[in-house]
Design an enzyme around this catalytic site. Structure first.
Site, short mmCIF file in Angstrom:
data_model
loop_
_atom_site.label_atom_id
_atom_site.label_comp_id
_atom_site.label_asym_id
_atom_site.label_seq_id
_atom_site.Cartn_x
_atom_site.Cartn_y
_atom_site.Cartn_z
N VAL A 1 31.41 -38.46 4.81
CA VAL A 1 31.70 -39.75 4.20
C VAL A 1 30.50 -40.69 4.28
O VAL A 1 30.08 -41.29 3.29
CB VAL A 1 32.95 -40.39 4.88
CG1 VAL A 1 33.10 -41.85 4.52
CG2 VAL A 1 34.19 -39.60 4.49
N ARG B 1 37.58 -26.81 9.41
CA ARG B 1 38.45 -27.59 10.30
C ARG B 1 39.92 -27.46 9.88
O ARG B 1 40.25 -27.63 8.72
CB ARG B 1 38.04 -29.07 10.29
CG ARG B 1 36.80 -29.30 11.12
CD ARG B 1 36.35 -30.73 11.05
NE ARG B 1 35.89 -31.08 9.71
CZ ARG B 1 35.36 -32.26 9.41
NH1 ARG B 1 35.24 -33.19 10.31
NH2 ARG B 1 34.95 -32.51 8.18
N THR C 1 38.22 -39.62 12.88
CA THR C 1 39.49 -40.13 13.43
C THR C 1 40.45 -38.93 13.53
O THR C 1 41.36 -38.79 12.71
CB THR C 1 40.08 -41.24 12.52
OG1 THR C 1 40.04 -40.80 11.16
CG2 THR C 1 39.34 -42.54 12.67
N CYS D 1 42.00 -34.03 6.67
CA CYS D 1 42.78 -35.14 6.10
C CYS D 1 44.27 -34.81 6.04
O CYS D 1 45.06 -35.43 6.74
CB CYS D 1 42.25 -35.49 4.72
SG CYS D 1 40.61 -36.24 4.79
N1 LIG Z 1 35.71 -35.68 4.64
C1 LIG Z 1 36.61 -36.17 3.82
O1 LIG Z 1 36.95 -35.55 2.82
C2 LIG Z 1 37.21 -37.54 4.06
C3 LIG Z 1 37.82 -38.17 2.98
C4 LIG Z 1 38.38 -39.43 3.16
C5 LIG Z 1 38.33 -40.02 4.42
N2 LIG Z 1 37.74 -39.39 5.47
C6 LIG Z 1 37.71 -40.08 6.75
O2 LIG Z 1 36.40 -40.61 6.96
C7 LIG Z 1 36.07 -40.58 8.36
C8 LIG Z 1 34.81 -39.76 8.58
O3 LIG Z 1 35.04 -38.45 8.09
P1 LIG Z 1 33.86 -37.41 7.81
O4 LIG Z 1 34.46 -36.32 7.00
O5 LIG Z 1 32.64 -38.09 7.31
O6 LIG Z 1 33.61 -36.88 9.29
P2 LIG Z 1 32.34 -36.04 9.78
O7 LIG Z 1 32.75 -35.40 11.04
O8 LIG Z 1 31.79 -35.23 8.66
O9 LIG Z 1 31.27 -37.18 10.07
C9 LIG Z 1 31.39 -38.15 11.06
C10 LIG Z 1 30.03 -38.35 11.70
O10 LIG Z 1 30.12 -39.43 12.61
C11 LIG Z 1 29.28 -39.12 13.72
N3 LIG Z 1 29.70 -39.96 14.84
C12 LIG Z 1 30.73 -39.78 15.70
N4 LIG Z 1 30.78 -40.79 16.57
C13 LIG Z 1 29.77 -41.63 16.26
C14 LIG Z 1 29.30 -42.85 16.80
N5 LIG Z 1 29.92 -43.41 17.84
N6 LIG Z 1 28.24 -43.42 16.24
C15 LIG Z 1 27.60 -42.86 15.19
N7 LIG Z 1 27.99 -41.69 14.62
C16 LIG Z 1 29.07 -41.11 15.15
C17 LIG Z 1 29.50 -37.65 13.94
O11 LIG Z 1 28.46 -37.06 14.69
C18 LIG Z 1 29.56 -37.14 12.50
O12 LIG Z 1 28.30 -36.72 12.01
C19 LIG Z 1 37.32 -40.00 9.05
O13 LIG Z 1 38.15 -41.06 9.42
C20 LIG Z 1 37.99 -39.22 7.95
O14 LIG Z 1 39.36 -39.06 8.16
C21 LIG Z 1 37.16 -38.16 5.30
#
Ligand SMILES: NC(=O)c1ccc[n+]([C@@H]2O[C@H](COP(=O)([O-])OP(=O)(O)OC[C@H]3O[C@@H](n4cnc5c(N)ncnc54)[C@H](O)[C@@H]3O)[C@@H](O)[C@H]2O)c1
Length: 378
Positions: free
Chosen positions: A11, A302, A66, A234
């Site tokens: 994201v 995942r 999350t 998700c």
């Molecule tokens: N991937 C999807 O399709 C999607 C779609 C909609 C919403 N979301 C939501 O968006 C959010 C992020 O999802 P994502 O898929 O990007 O996850 P992801 O795991 O791909 O990326 C999250 C990143 O955040 C980093 N991180 C963790 N703690 C941190 C901190 N304290 N400071 C800085 N970086 C930190 C991690 O190392 C990781 O690289 C989640 O809440 C998810 O539910 C994801």
């Protein structure tokens, strides 16, 4: 605008690229050093693990995981830790936006108390759908709500700079709840069709023909397809954030919990049907599973139900290998080449996979995607 994006995963990176393209000055902050190294120089803006790079930003966006903990309770520790690391670098009047999916009240009751009352706060839940070529960050309408009119105005200005349609709602809680409800809608409808596939099987009718027939109704019906279950972080996760919020407020989310149960039971159900196909037992049989990612053409494993299917089959005594050129390596194992086996299972149908090695084998296709040449099994 000077923009800092906390979390450079799926994201955060997509947002960073869109904001950079729209002319903002972007910095990414990421705690995973290998991710920092991978992205450095590759995406047009700078990424570091140093939170001091946030200083001077006008907009700070939180896009961290999350997940659920091992008791399937929302785990906001990544959000809380990101806020703790940020707090000395977020000045008065800075807009803090949360894009991470969470239950209503997260922005107001978790994020804002850590970062303090001098900042502005808005919720803008991300809706991105990995590998979807039609709907991306620019053309998927974005929900926005600020905790104050000033926060809303600033969030609208930022998101309108790269998003064609921004939909303002009256409170961050509505935006947070809408995101959870969208994914819960998918979760319960997938569970319903997975249950229907089991009913159709015992009734001796074709699920797919029945669904195609129902889909000729031009109103009041939306088709979903049966599968090994739900995966990714998700659909299997977000509904539990909603049921958690409901339970905290004294309401049992029985529908959501039941849908979870049906979806989680699918790998075991399919393993039992595979035993039927193989004459009553899979013990000692060689089975290959093609596609272990949770959806076609992504490498994300995942919560992938294909992995639960592999362990269910192993639990019944089968010798199971897997093939997934998009994932490549998982859990210390490498993708095996397809070979002649007692049974091939297409769990996720990535584009361009050549199933030729299975031409003389029994194969079942439980994927939701393209036509692989075999009839859909469910
Ligand atoms: N991937 C999807 O399709 C999607 C779609 C909609 C919403 N979301 C939501 O968006 C959010 C992020 O999802 P994502 O898929 O990007 O996850 P992801 O795991 O791909 O990326 C999250 C990143 O955040 C980093 N991180 C963790 N703690 C941190 C901190 N304290 N400071 C800085 N970086 C930190 C991690 O190392 C990781 O690289 C989640 O809440 C998810 O539910 C994801």
């Amino acid at each position: 605008m000077r923009v800092a994006i906390i979390g450079q995963g799926y994201v955060g990176k997509a947002l960073g690229i869109a904001a950079h393209k729209a002319g903002h000055s972007v910095v990414g902050v990421e705690i995973d050093e290998s991710r920092v190294a991978e992205l450095s120089g590759a995406i047009g803006y700078s990424v570091s693990s140093d939170f001091s790079s946030v200083a001077g930003s006008e907009v700070v966006v939180i896009a961290v995981p999350t997940p659920l903990d091992d008791k399937r309770v929302p785990d906001l520790s990544y959000v809380e830790s990101a806020c703790e690391s940020l707090k000395s670098f977020v000045g008065a009047g800075v807009l803090v936006v949360n894009e991470s999916t969470s239950f209503p009240g997260t922005l107001r009751n978790v994020i804002a108390p850590i970062l303090g009352s001098e900042s502005l706060y808005a919720s803008a839940p991300e809706r991105i759908d990995p590998a979807n070529e039609k709907w991306g960050i620019e053309n998927t309408p974005r929900l926005i709500a600020g905790m104050s009119p000033e926060a809303t105005a600033k969030a609208l200005e930022f998101y309108r700079s790269f998003c064609n349609e921004v939909h303002e709602v009256s409170s961050p809680e509505v935006a947070e709840a809408a995101k959870l409800f969208e994914n819960t809608f998918r979760q319960v409808n997938i569970a319903l069709v997975n249950e229907f596939a089991q009913i159709a099987n015992v009734l001796g009718i074709s699920t797919h023909e029945t669904l195609a027939a129902a889909a000729t109704k031009p109103y009041g019906f939306m088709p979903f397809v049966p599968s090994v279950g739900v995966g990714g972080h998700c659909i299997p996760v977000d509904p539990s954030y909603l049921s958690y919020a409901a339970e905290q407020a004294g309401v049992e989310a029985s529908f959501i919990n039941l849908a979870n149960k049906v979806n989680v039971s699918m790998p075991g159900y399919i393993a039992a049907r595979i035993a039927d196909v193989l004459g009553g037992s899979v013990a000692g049989k060689r089975i290959q599973v093609a596609g272990i990612a949770y959806k076609a053409d992504v490498s994300d494993t995942r919560e992938s139900p294909a992995l639960a299917l592999i362990s269910a089959l192993k639990g019944l005594g089968a010798s199971v290998s897997w093939h997934d050129p998009v994932v490549g390596a998982w859990n210390g194992e490498r993708s095996s080449d397809l070979e002649a086996v007692d049974l091939g299972v297409i769990a996720t149908a990535h584009s361009g996979v050549d199933y030729g090695a299975w031409r003389d084998c029994k194969v079942i296709d439980v994927s939701t995607g393209v036509n692989t040449g075999w009839p859909k099994f469910l």
